[in-house]
Scaffold this active site. Structure first.
Site, PDB file in Angstrom:
ATOM      1  N   SER A 276       0.865  -1.176   0.000  1.00 13.30           N
ATOM      2  CA  SER A 276       0.000   0.000   0.000  1.00 13.30           C
ATOM      3  C   SER A 276       0.899   1.222   0.000  1.00 13.30           C
ATOM      4  CB  SER A 276      -0.842  -0.026   1.286  1.00 13.30           C
ATOM      5  OG  SER A 276      -1.489   1.203   1.500  1.00 13.30           O
TER       6      SER A 276
ATOM      7  N   TYR B 210      -1.464  -1.374  10.584  1.00 11.72           N
ATOM      8  CA  TYR B 210      -1.573  -1.639   9.139  1.00 11.72           C
ATOM      9  C   TYR B 210      -0.272  -1.225   8.451  1.00 11.72           C
ATOM     10  CZ  TYR B 210      -3.589  -1.387   4.377  1.00 11.72           C
ATOM     11  OH  TYR B 210      -3.856  -1.538   3.034  1.00 11.72           O
TER      12      TYR B 210
END
Ligand code: NAP
Length: 284
Positions: free
Chosen positions: A143, A156
């Site tokens: 990401s 995350y």
């Protein structure tokens, strides 16, 4: 790696979201695909749409990647179905934007297992077959949060930064050992239309910061195909100048913090974290 008709791709996280676009893109290049996730209904829906669109052979495997035993056996279960894996796409992932002092222990464990440990286990178990046959490519779905930190995304980001580091190291080992097997990491920004941020938008009404938020979800499928065929190291899927942003965050971290604070880039994840805090603690 040049993709040949009839090559096999194992794609995790393929019951919905970006996984569906990755499956459609690889199947569109003639690959037979194996779709893996927990939700069998979602897997069958995606399988039907991939078959209808491309006519390739599609199999599904129900697996919970937060269970280390299940993660460790997924490659063998796939080989039992197809005999080989040419491309492994470690796409399954979970997010848990929250106030860090309220992070749940089970959620932290699941996120580490699904986002980071499972890709490493699957790579470790897929590599011997790829090396024996002298061809293969591993694609890890990280990401922009794996290159640039965002507020309320501590755990995350930790897993996604980890996946970037793992993939870069794996490429260097592959080059050092002269393998015909390689790896790429994909770093999407906020993808529109499908996937976890589209879900956040629907659930919490968050608005992705411009210009990061308007890339269509199918751009990730295109990015995966390109990464495999051109053996790309990192593929950043975001409008604007994501590489400049990543470089700026490294070269001038304090300035970067001031700029993100002034632009209030924390807003989308703060919104989610506040909603979840209220849900967790009750609002009365
Ligand atoms: P999504 O719509 O929430 O889909 C996540 C996928 O992962 C689902 O197929 C889900 O299937 C699977 N999964 C979750 N937990 C699992 C488990 N324990 N075992 C097996 N499969 C599991 O998310 P997405 O947006 O498509 O995300 C795909 C990847 O892209 C993730 O790694 C995510 O971090 C990354 N990413 C997405 C965006 C974006 O804008 N959407 C941006 C940057 C990075 P089941 O629930 O059926 O198991």
């Amino acid at each position: 790696m040049k993709i040949h008709h009839g090559d096999v791709a194992l794609i995790t996280g393929a019951s919905r979201g970006l996984g569906r676009h990755i499956a459609l893109a690889l199947a569109g290049r003639g690959m037979n695909v194996v779709l893996a996730a927990r939700n069998s209904g979602g897997l069958e829906d995606v399988a039907a749409s991939v078959r209808a669109a491309t006519g390739v052979s599609v199999s599904t495997v129900v697996v919970d990647l937060s269970d280390r035993g299940q993660a460790a056996s997924l490659v063998q279960r796939t080989l039992d179905l197809t005999g080989r894996i040419d491309v492994l796409v470690n796409n399954a992932g979970i997010e848990a934007a929250c106030r860090p002092e309220e992070a749940d222990l089970d959620e932290l464990g699941d996120m580490t297992d699904v986002n980071l440990l499972a890709p490493m286990l699957l790579t470790r178990t897929a590599l011997p077959g790829m090396l024996d046959r002298g061809r293969g490519h591993i694609v890890n779905m990280s990401s922009m949060s794996g290159l640039v930190a965002s507020a309320y995304q501590e755990s995350y980001s930790a897993t996604k930064f980890g996946l970037v580091g793992y993939t870069r190291a794996l490429r260097m080992t592959a080059q050092d050992r002269g393998w015909n097997v390689s790896a790429s990491v994909i770093c999407p920004g906020f993808m529109a239309g499908d996937g976890m941020y589209a879900t956040m938008q629907k659930e919490f009404g968050v608005v992705a910061p411009k210009p990061a938020g308007d890339m269509p979800a199918d751009a990730v499928g295109v990015a995966v195909v390109e990464a495999v065929e051109k053996d790309l190291p990192d593929v950043l899927v975001m409008r604007g100048a994501p590489r400049m942003i990543a470089v700026a965050s490294m070269a001038a971290p304090r300035l970067f913090e001031r700029m993100t604070s002034r632009a209030d880039l924390a807003a989308p994840f703060r919104t989610v974290a506040e909603h979840r805090s209220t849900q967790r603690n009750g609002d009365g």
